[in-house]
Design an enzyme around this catalytic site. Sequence first.
Site, PDB file in Angstrom:
ATOM      1  N   HIS A 138       0.842  -1.203   0.000  1.00 47.82           N
ATOM      2  CA  HIS A 138       0.000   0.000   0.000  1.00 47.82           C
ATOM      3  C   HIS A 138       0.883   1.261   0.000  1.00 47.82           C
ATOM      4  CE1 HIS A 138      -3.788  -2.225   0.876  1.00 47.82           C
ATOM      5  NE2 HIS A 138      -2.942  -3.074   1.440  1.00 47.82           N
TER       6      HIS A 138
ATOM      7  N   ASP B 237       0.652  -6.204   4.901  1.00 50.54           N
ATOM      8  CA  ASP B 237      -0.191  -7.160   4.190  1.00 50.54           C
ATOM      9  C   ASP B 237      -0.299  -6.799   2.718  1.00 50.54           C
ATOM     10  OD1 ASP B 237      -1.719  -4.839   4.721  1.00 50.54           O
ATOM     11  OD2 ASP B 237      -3.554  -5.954   4.321  1.00 50.54           O
ATOM     12  N   GLU B 238      -0.864  -7.704   1.936  1.00 49.43           N
ATOM     13  CA  GLU B 238      -1.194  -7.510   0.523  1.00 49.43           C
ATOM     14  C   GLU B 238      -0.014  -6.937  -0.269  1.00 49.43           C
ATOM     15  OE1 GLU B 238      -5.974  -6.950   0.402  1.00 49.43           O
ATOM     16  OE2 GLU B 238      -4.863  -5.129   0.865  1.00 49.43           O
ATOM     17  N   VAL B 239       1.114  -7.607  -0.169  1.00 56.14           N
ATOM     18  CA  VAL B 239       2.307  -7.147  -0.882  1.00 56.14           C
ATOM     19  C   VAL B 239       3.216  -8.345  -1.181  1.00 56.14           C
ATOM     20  CG1 VAL B 239       3.576  -6.705   1.275  1.00 56.14           C
ATOM     21  CG2 VAL B 239       4.231  -5.497  -0.817  1.00 56.14           C
TER      22      VAL B 239
ATOM     23  N   TRP C 105      -7.355 -10.177   9.919  1.00 54.35           N
ATOM     24  CA  TRP C 105      -8.217  -9.405   9.034  1.00 54.35           C
ATOM     25  C   TRP C 105      -8.953 -10.224   7.997  1.00 54.35           C
ATOM     26  CZ3 TRP C 105      -7.495  -8.797   3.654  1.00 54.35           C
ATOM     27  CH2 TRP C 105      -6.296  -9.310   3.142  1.00 54.35           C
TER      28      TRP C 105
END
EC number: 3.2.1.52
Length: 856
Positions: A453, A495-497, A537
Amino acid sequence: MRITGCVWMFYVCIKSVFAQVVLPQYPDSIFSTYYHQRWSHFNTLPQTKGDIIFLGNSITDGAEWSELFQDNHIKNRGISGDFTAGVLHRLNEVAERKPDKVFLLIGVNDLARKISTDSILKNLFLIADFIYQETPATQLFIQSILPVNDAFRSFTMHTNKGDSIRLINKALQQQAALHHYTYIELNKAFSDKEGKLNKAFTNDGLHLKGEGHILWKHLVYPYVYDLQPKPALIPLPQQLTYDSGYFSLIACKTIVIEQDSLRKEALFLQQSLLNKGLSATITTKADTSQPFIQIKISKVDAPMLPEEAYRLQVTEKKVTMEANTLHGIFNAVQTFNQLARDGVLIDACNITDYPAFAWRGYMVDVGRNYQSVDLLKQQIDAMAAYKLNVFHFHPTEDIAWRLAVKQYPQLTTPENMERNKGLFYTEDDMQTLIRYCKDRYITFVPEIDMPGHSAAFTRAMKTNMQSDSGLRIMKDILKSFCNTYNIDYLHIGGDEVKITNPQFLPDIIAYIEKLGKKTIGWMPGGNLATQTIRQLWQGNTPILKKNGLQYIDSRHLYLNHMDPLESVVTIFNRRIGNETAGNNTILGGEICVWPDRAVANEEAILKQNPVYPAMLAFAERAWRGGGNEGWVANIGKPGEPMTLAFTEFENLLLDHKQEYFKGKPFPYVKQTNTIWNFYGPYSNNGDLAKQFLPETTSFNFNNNMPAFKAVGGTVILRHWWAPMIKGLIDKPAENTTWYAETKLWSEQDIIHTFWIGFNNLSRSPATNSPESGTWNNLHSSIWVNGKIISPPAWKHAGMKGNAEMPLADEGYEYRQPTAIYLHKGWNTVLVKLPVGSFAADWQNPVKWMFTFVQVN
């Protein structure tokens, strides 16, 4: 006997004539000059609708009702000396106004005129029947005739009628349902031990002094505003008992503190009283001749988290708030504020309270959509009022980096932002928010998301965060940040990487800890250190109770994914971290608002996401503990324990909406009074428009047993995260159609407004808007009394998903409610619910559901 059409119409007409309530006619001469003065005055006042009218004799006439309630919608229609015939004589003036409510207190003057109790009751029932006939939507409350006291030797024709008063009151209570009114018992609260009017409330044995009007307000307050009889406390204290008697807020003039360290909490309390129009001085010594409030630090035993525990005792002479810490005192003040809802009296009670979870958090994503400091303060105030204690602040994102850094001003320049260009948080803004939270015993937890992000960082710094140069810049930023702001925790995201530098997160974590801060990271996410707190999450992430790992639970607590009515249900039922109370592994939970999609303005974040109703449901669960196993999407079946428990909480929630959230977005209405009968399943073979028996005129719902029943305004047959989140249907099948039927009662022919929806879009994915002329892409339909209800004329009809196009009217909670004509009596609602394939892409998931609930 068979009745032909013409004869039947004649029979109905004759019956309606005989049923007509006609007011008796009285000569004007039997009423006093003052009566005519007042009545003529009432007739010349503006014809406002929807008011609350207090109707009666001198006892009603003597109160300044609009001032007492601080509400101009409350009107006085009392006339000194009036009796039941006088009310009947002037009742048209009241009925023609179509008031929302009427509070009637009349009869003692009839007794003084030696009118029989039977005649008085006949007139009272006639008043009730006429109001119901002329304005059936008006709620009538008949209050018990107050006691009298002959000790003052005044009004001797009135004050010797105690037995007759008790007889009338008993009959009024028994006949309430038959004559469509609600009976309010006032007599007992105003009586002394002998059943006479308490001398504290009168100086002549009949009329009330100021103290009497204060008690009267306290007793009718919940009826005036449709509230629970006792104050709705959220979160509900762990231990609560009520005693007899009341503490007078009006008479209380002092707040007593023994230590100066309590002054800040005393000032908070003093301001709360001022907001209610009450004044109290902070002092170190009590005047025991007057009611007072005492705040003190003393030992309060609690089985867990004693640092937030408190004890609150209310008697007629004193309110005592005590706790082990200042934080505990602050929590006591919040409960006191709710107990003091009417601003005049508090019911005597004893409370011992403490939280079940240490971490009770609320997170806002201000990176994607900027929120002003004032709007953030509004949300922090709500957190404080409901004892939430962690404010998670997420200001850095792919879309924009909104955190000012002196060494790197390019991070916050407009050209490096994709949305809300140029809007960011200065050092002063951050210090203001940190201080604002600290003053309210809320831990401020900022998040600098890394290395994911971070596209805004890359645009500004011309380097990837995981590169050697990016890592050096981040350490420079973190050093400055940690030295500038007095914080305990720093959330690092993670996260999300795709991790291209395995040492990035370990190096960052070690560096932050060297700077004296604790770290938190998302899970699932990157390679976090053992001592880093995991924030769960996604999915049903396993909780490993080993290696000293600690967790915060945010699974299925993202408000941007939730339908408003669903949100309160699922959060209230939630078992945080799969535990009924916190421990060394499960610290607590956190609700999160991630409005990934652009919004038209910052207020839309609160309108399109159920922030406040969900916050209150989460406050209840996080403080009280408990909950149910699994992830619940629906209220349940009629009469089930889970349904009854939720209904009790819903009543409290709606009280808080009414009392504390006027003028603020609060997308929630009562839904536990709606019971659906479900018929099906019918195989549609992929033809979603195919008709089945329930939508034909030959189908009789009364003669067909439903497959099951369910309670709710929003009903979810199959969640898009099935089977993890269970819907209403145990084994949902593709290419099937279900029907849901319910009935609504209306007291009159009237237009009501409803929330109607079939796919409450998440505010995160770029979901398509509904096609023109449809409710959704499943051919869902709804009929009321056989008439099809047309969908809205969508502003973005058929628009393909676009994350930069703000939602406008796609959700029922932020568009104009649907107006529907209801006829007097029972009205039938039928909902058609077809579904095809459950397969869908992330942007357009299939959530098989519907919403139908009355708004006004």
